[in-house]
Design an enzyme around this catalytic site. Structure first.
Site, PDB file in Angstrom:
ATOM      1  N   HIS A 143      -2.900  -7.099 -13.836  1.00 49.75           N
ATOM      2  CA  HIS A 143      -4.640  -7.732 -13.780  1.00 49.75           C
ATOM      3  C   HIS A 143      -4.747  -8.281 -14.690  1.00 49.75           C
ATOM      4  O   HIS A 143      -6.223  -9.447 -14.098  1.00 49.75           O
ATOM      5  CB  HIS A 143      -5.709  -7.011 -13.041  1.00 49.75           C
ATOM      6  N   ASP A 173      -0.624  -1.487 -12.306  1.00 46.71           N
ATOM      7  CA  ASP A 173      -1.576  -1.953 -12.673  1.00 46.71           C
ATOM      8  C   ASP A 173      -1.508  -2.133 -14.045  1.00 46.71           C
ATOM      9  O   ASP A 173      -2.193  -1.730 -14.946  1.00 46.71           O
ATOM     10  CB  ASP A 173      -3.075  -1.766 -12.765  1.00 46.71           C
ATOM     11  N   SER A 248     -10.623  -3.635 -20.037  1.00 41.59           N
ATOM     12  CA  SER A 248      -8.579  -3.558 -19.229  1.00 41.59           C
ATOM     13  C   SER A 248      -8.133  -3.982 -19.676  1.00 41.59           C
ATOM     14  O   SER A 248      -7.574  -4.993 -21.168  1.00 41.59           O
ATOM     15  CB  SER A 248      -8.983  -4.656 -18.251  1.00 41.59           C
ATOM     16  N   GLY A 304      10.064   5.223   2.970  1.00 43.64           N
ATOM     17  CA  GLY A 304      10.135   4.227   3.909  1.00 43.64           C
ATOM     18  C   GLY A 304       9.429   4.864   5.411  1.00 43.64           C
ATOM     19  O   GLY A 304      10.140   5.380   6.629  1.00 43.64           O
ATOM     20  N   GLN A 306       5.201   5.618   7.341  1.00 40.79           N
ATOM     21  CA  GLN A 306       4.016   5.637   6.848  1.00 40.79           C
ATOM     22  C   GLN A 306       2.970   6.586   7.363  1.00 40.79           C
ATOM     23  O   GLN A 306       3.271   7.642   8.281  1.00 40.79           O
ATOM     24  CB  GLN A 306       2.651   4.206   7.673  1.00 40.79           C
ATOM     25  N   ILE A 307       1.859   7.251   6.483  1.00 42.42           N
ATOM     26  CA  ILE A 307       1.570   8.819   6.212  1.00 42.42           C
ATOM     27  C   ILE A 307      -0.217   8.144   6.346  1.00 42.42           C
ATOM     28  O   ILE A 307      -0.514   7.024   6.379  1.00 42.42           O
ATOM     29  CB  ILE A 307       2.176   9.481   5.607  1.00 42.42           C
TER      30      ILE A 307
END
EC number: 3.4.21.107
Length: 507
Positions: A143, A173, A248, A304, A306-307
């Site tokens: 970022h 990040d 950061s 692959g 969705q949980i």
């Protein structure tokens, strides 16, 4: 005037009386222990450092490796303003002498820097970073460099170097820059073992808060394994060193001068330090940075699916002994999971024999494998565990634009009907896949669990439903099997699936 010497015995006598009373009181309170010969447990003691304790030795060694990162961000042409620009003077009267400084030809107010002759100026962002090699590789946050057009590394002595971006990883990040200066050997630091770091251990943060390069703060590790909702791989160290905007990308050092974390976020209602900061563990950062250095990106395994979380209610509804694992809300189309046979409603409880406690742990375990690796996925399905071999895909090649929208038919709507005992009114979905919730009693268990009008009940206890009677039959079957709850698979208007366990109403 009394002789001081004559009053001294009286004063000493008084003090002696008080002390004697105190001793007598102590003797009375300890008398029972003495009579019964009870021995108190030894209190906890910690040997204090023999030398004067401080961080100066650490700071003097590591500071030359810590840099400020200045980022010139890509500028966009200013949009033409409309309406009044809010300035600190408010709406000035027509005859106010300051109005000429804020006016435009059509009478709108704006500061001089944004006047009709103003030019676009690039935005400058600042953060921190640190060298990890003598040939100029610099670690910072994604970022910090996001949307950057030019990068400048500023040393602790003020010297500046141009840098180029090697790669970024938004999921953790992290970012890697490179300073090219062939005749320079940079002072650098190395990653330590954050797994050996304990809550209560000292940390030293060096960075560029608010543009004040070379600032040093110290604190302790106050927690481990924090999930702050930043992404699927959250596993942050929480530290209480003063970390602010501009820190950061900077390092958090252990007392051995090794980096145990990369500062990335703060918890603050005001935007300033309140004593809670989060750092990416060195073990995570080291692997990501190595991949960025070698490939320019991060290669992760991809399952692959969705949980979602497995709650106590869900575990009870499906007969799982404890609330652990990750429930598959939807295997995406044409993914490694769907091709291997993993289905909606499966609970993934293990990977290659290692237990999966929750969705976050599953995500991290899968990401730790390289693409095309074959793994054994343990799932709980229909009351039994089974193992499914899956060849993982490459997460970096994931097409996030895949649509989940199902085709809609032109069938005529059907009158809604009540789902007895659950405070819901439902009707068949137009595409014949599930029943749509049209109304929810706010005082019902369904409302308490978050069901809303517009949700589609796709299946109950793994059985697909298309009518209200299908739902009732599936609930009745679950009740006959001794279940105290029924597992509802729901799909919202955006095509996202979730599971909710509703208690079975018994007559």
């Amino acid at each position: 005037m009394p002789n001081p010497a004559s009053t001294q015995p009286k004063r000493n006598k008084f003090i002696a009386s008080v002390l004697a009373a105190g001793v007598a009181g102590a003797a009375l309170s300890a008398g029972v222990l003495s009579d019964t010969a009870t021995v108190n447990a030894e209190p906890v003691t910690v040997e204090a450092p023999k030398d004067n304790f401080g961080f100066a030795d650490v700071v003097s060694q590591v500071s030359p490796a810590v840099v400020s990162v200045r980022v010139e961000q890509q500028s966009e042409p200013r949009a033409e303003m409309s309406g009044n620009f809010e300035n600190p003077f408010g709406n000035l009267p027509e005859d106010h002498p300051l109005r000429r400084f804020f006016g435009t030809p059509d009478g709108r107010q704006m500061p001089p820097s944004m006047g009709p002759r103003g030019r676009d100026r690039p935005s400058i962002g600042q953060g921190s970073g640190f060298f990890i090699s003598d040939d100029g590789y610099v670690v910072t946050n994604n970022h910090v460099v996001d949307n950057g057009a030019k990068y400048t590394v500023v040393m602790d002595d003020g010297k500046e170097y141009d840098a180029k971006l090697i790669g970024t990883d938004a999921r953790t990040d992290l970012a890697l820059l490179k300073v090219d200066s062939p005749n320079t050997k940079f002072t650098y630091v190395e990653f330590g073992d954050d797994n050996a770091a304990r809550v209560g251990d000292w940390v030293v943060a060096v960075g560029n808060p608010f543009g004040l390069g070379g600032s040093v703060t110290a604190g302790i590790i106050s927690a481990r394994g924090r999930d702050i909702g930043a992404g699927p791989y959250d596993d942050f160290l929480q530290i209480d060193a003063a970390v602010n905007r501009g820190n950061s990308g900077g390092p958090a050092f252990g007392l051995d001068g090794k980096v145990i974390g990369v500062n990335t976020a703060i918890f603050s209602p005001s935007g300033g330090n309140v004593g809670i900061a989060f750092a990416i563990p060195a073990s995570v950062a080291k692997d990501v940075v190595t991949s960025l250095r070698e490939n320019g990106n991060v290669q992760r395994g991809w399952l692959g699916v969705q949980i979602g979380e497995v709650s106590d209610d869900i575990a009870e509804a499906i007969g799982l002994s404890s609330a652990q694992g990750a429930i598959v809300t939807l295997p995406d189309n044409e993914t490694p999971a769907s091709k291997a046979g993993i289905e909606t409603g499966d609970v993934i409880t293990g990977v290659n024999g290692e237990t999966v406690e929750n969705p976050r742990e599953l995500a991290r375990k899968i990401a730790n494998y390289s693409p095309n690796t074959k793994v054994d996925i343990t799932v709980f399905r229909n009351g039994e565990s089974e193992t499914i071999p899956v060849t993982l895909g490459n997460l970096s090649e994931l097409d996030e634009a895949a649509s989940l929208d199902a085709p809609r038919s032109d069938s005529s709507p059907v009158d809604p009907s009540a789902l007895s005992g659950y405070g819901m009114t439902v009707m068949p979905a137009e595409d014949g896949q599930g029943v749509v919730v049209t109304d929810v009693d706010p005082d019902s268990s369904a409302a308490e669990k978050g069901l809303e009008a517009g949700d589609t009940i796709v299946a109950v206890n793994g059985t697909s439903v298309s009518t209200q009677s299908d739902v009732s039959k599936a609930i009745s079957t679950a009740s006959d099997n001794g279940r105290r709850a029924a597992l509802f698979q729901l799909r919202n208007a955006q095509g996202q699936n979730r599971f909710v366990a509703l208690p079975i109403e018994r007559s």
